[in-house]
Motif scaffolding. Structure first.
Motif, PDB file in Angstrom:
ATOM      1  N   TRP A   1      -0.309   3.394  -9.068  1.00 37.20           N
ATOM      2  CA  TRP A   1       0.708   3.886  -7.983  1.00 37.20           C
ATOM      3  C   TRP A   1       1.126   5.526  -8.416  1.00 37.20           C
ATOM      4  O   TRP A   1       1.092   6.604  -7.454  1.00 37.20           O
ATOM      5  N   ASP A   2       1.143   5.887  -9.657  1.00 36.38           N
ATOM      6  CA  ASP A   2       1.152   7.268 -10.179  1.00 36.38           C
ATOM      7  C   ASP A   2       0.039   8.072  -9.787  1.00 36.38           C
ATOM      8  O   ASP A   2       0.366   9.165  -9.252  1.00 36.38           O
ATOM      9  N   ALA A   3      -0.974   7.571  -9.848  1.00 41.54           N
ATOM     10  CA  ALA A   3      -2.001   8.369  -9.194  1.00 41.54           C
ATOM     11  C   ALA A   3      -2.179   8.426  -7.954  1.00 41.54           C
ATOM     12  O   ALA A   3      -2.545   9.730  -7.504  1.00 41.54           O
ATOM     13  N   PHE A   4      -2.036   7.209  -7.098  1.00 39.43           N
ATOM     14  CA  PHE A   4      -1.593   7.706  -5.595  1.00 39.43           C
ATOM     15  C   PHE A   4      -0.617   8.888  -5.332  1.00 39.43           C
ATOM     16  O   PHE A   4      -0.627   9.589  -4.500  1.00 39.43           O
TER      17      PHE A   4
ATOM     18  N   GLN B   1      -0.473  -6.894  -6.683  1.00 40.26           N
ATOM     19  CA  GLN B   1      -0.071  -5.644  -6.591  1.00 40.26           C
ATOM     20  C   GLN B   1      -0.650  -4.648  -7.286  1.00 40.26           C
ATOM     21  O   GLN B   1      -1.079  -4.842  -8.701  1.00 40.26           O
ATOM     22  N   PHE B   2      -0.639  -3.214  -6.822  1.00 40.41           N
ATOM     23  CA  PHE B   2      -1.369  -2.324  -7.743  1.00 40.41           C
ATOM     24  C   PHE B   2      -0.456  -2.020  -9.047  1.00 40.41           C
ATOM     25  O   PHE B   2       0.797  -2.216  -9.022  1.00 40.41           O
TER      26      PHE B   2
ATOM     27  N   GLY C   1       0.609  -1.115   0.013  1.00 43.33           N
ATOM     28  CA  GLY C   1      -0.035  -0.118  -0.086  1.00 43.33           C
ATOM     29  C   GLY C   1       0.874   1.310   0.013  1.00 43.33           C
ATOM     30  O   GLY C   1       2.059   1.293   0.289  1.00 43.33           O
ATOM     31  N   PHE C   2       0.238   2.210  -0.415  1.00 47.69           N
ATOM     32  CA  PHE C   2       0.950   3.651  -0.489  1.00 47.69           C
ATOM     33  C   PHE C   2       0.780   4.347   0.825  1.00 47.69           C
ATOM     34  O   PHE C   2       1.452   5.305   1.025  1.00 47.69           O
ATOM     35  N   HIS C   3      -0.353   4.078   1.453  1.00 45.87           N
ATOM     36  CA  HIS C   3      -0.699   4.991   2.561  1.00 45.87           C
ATOM     37  C   HIS C   3      -0.001   4.793   3.624  1.00 45.87           C
ATOM     38  O   HIS C   3       0.063   5.842   4.757  1.00 45.87           O
ATOM     39  N   GLU C   4       0.533   3.740   4.031  1.00 51.20           N
ATOM     40  CA  GLU C   4       1.030   3.625   5.447  1.00 51.20           C
ATOM     41  C   GLU C   4       2.252   2.688   5.462  1.00 51.20           C
ATOM     42  O   GLU C   4       2.392   1.144   5.788  1.00 51.20           O
ATOM     43  N   PRO C   5       3.443   2.908   4.927  1.00 54.84           N
ATOM     44  CA  PRO C   5       4.738   2.370   4.790  1.00 54.84           C
ATOM     45  C   PRO C   5       5.261   2.043   6.087  1.00 54.84           C
ATOM     46  O   PRO C   5       6.127   1.014   6.172  1.00 54.84           O
TER      47      PRO C   5
END
Length: 361
Positions: free
Chosen positions: A306-309, A300-301, A237-241
């Motif tokens: 990922w670019d949009a995130f 995986q996304f 996820g992008f949100h909570e590494p």
């Protein structure tokens, strides 16, 4: 009237007198007990584990002279009411994730996780050696709190879905649970974002109130049973590494503690972070294999998602830059992240690439 004065004279779920009666730790035969309200149902993997470790460590390190009375949601206040309960003095301390309280001040997001932020190691680098703890204190003083980190879930998964995410457009209209700035990012992609307490998530997903959700990672997600009602699982996820947990103490209570008890709380919090993080990372791999065996499709996304995130994440983090304290916290965090990652990329990161290449891992 400033916020701190107001909170001291107001109560949550009862009269001001009732709140005042709980404002100071309980004493019995020279011993001191701190009432700790938490955001986690009893037995919740990773999160309640961390709160339980802290409770146990403080009692053992103090030889019983300082103890914690841990309360689950509903036993004193609700899961998302712990901040105000401790700020006002209705309880002595809380164990939660500070990004739940970004509505109080956006700076709190950085003391849990922000999109494209730091790993667990990078967060602790910043917190203990690059000024993060001092900024947590500065922010906490506004709300009558002394901040501490006590736990970290490590990198959190991308979440559970009923169907695959082929492009960023697939988030449009999706009813999804994600707190913090990550939730705001998905909102920019068109999702209907909700912040539902952990104890209510299984029912929300199984009933269709949610189309998807993110929680923690394989160990915690398996115990929550999400694999029973959804079969598409995005691993990264992008949100909570790296998601830090907080054990924040009412500032008046903190100031009334002895130096020894302050030290015990602080060092027990540090030890809790290490013990709980290592336990989680040691168990996630096996839990992931069990999820696969139950028919879960692990994906995986794509890069375009990922670019949009990434684009939306920058927009979200920029929105609060008009607040000087938020700006200071962000600047400090990102400076530390840059200096930490510079070495990690050249050492650990490169080593893992070579290990996998040489050994075929």
């Amino acid at each position: 009237m400033d916020r701190r004065s107001f909170l001291k004279t107001s109560a949550l779920g009862g009269s001001a007198a009732a709140a005042a009666s709980l404002a100071a730790p309980a004493y019995a035969q020279g011993k001191r007990t701190l009432t700790m309200v938490t955001s986690w149902p009893r037995g919740f993997a990773v999160l309640d584990d961390a709160a339980s470790y802290l409770e146990k460590m403080v009692g053992e390190m103090s030889d019983g002279s300082l103890t914690i009375d841990k309360k689950a949601p509903g036993e004193l206040v609700g899961a998302l009411e712990v901040f105000d309960a401790v700020s006002s003095g209705q309880a002595d301390m809380y164990h939660s994730a500070d990004y739940y309280f970004g509505g109080q001040h956006p700076g709190f997001n950085y003391f849990t996780a922000v999109p494209f932020g730091g790993t667990a190691q990078e967060i602790t680098n910043w917190y203990y050696h690059d000024g993060g703890e001092q900024l947590h204190d500065e922010l906490g003083q506004i709300f009558n709190l002394k901040g501490m980190l006590a736990g970290n879930s490590g990198s959190q998964s991308g979440g559970w879905f009923r169907k695959e995410i082929k492009s960023a457009a697939d988030f449009n209209g999706l009813k999804f649970r994600m707190p913090g700035q990550g939730g705001k990012v998905l909102g920019k992609l068109g999702a209907s974002v909700q912040n539902i307490p952990g104890g209510e998530l299984y029912q929300a997903l199984s009933s269709g109130a949610l189309d998807g959700l993110e929680w923690v990672g394989p160990m915690a997600d398996e115990r929550a049973g999400f694999q029973e009602v959804a079969k598409v699982y995005y691993a990264a996820g992008f949100h909570e590494p790296g998601s830090a947990l907080a054990a924040n103490v009412n500032l008046d209570v903190w100031n009334d503690l002895s130096d020894q008890h302050k030290a015990i709380l602080r060092y027990a919090s540090m030890a809790t972070t290490q013990l709980q993080l290592s336990e989680t990372l040691a168990n996630n791999g096996a839990a992931l294999e069990r999820l696969k065996a139950q028919g879960v499709k692990v994906l995986q996304f794509s890069d375009d998602v990922w670019d949009a995130f990434g684009k939306a994440s920058i927009e979200v983090k920029d929105e609060d830059m008009g607040d000087p304290l938020y700006a200071s916290i962000r600047e400090s965090f990102e400076k530390s992240l840059y200096t930490s990652s510079e070495w990690i990329n050249q050492s650990d990161g490169f080593y893992v690439q070579q290990r996998n290449r040489v050994l075929g891992g």
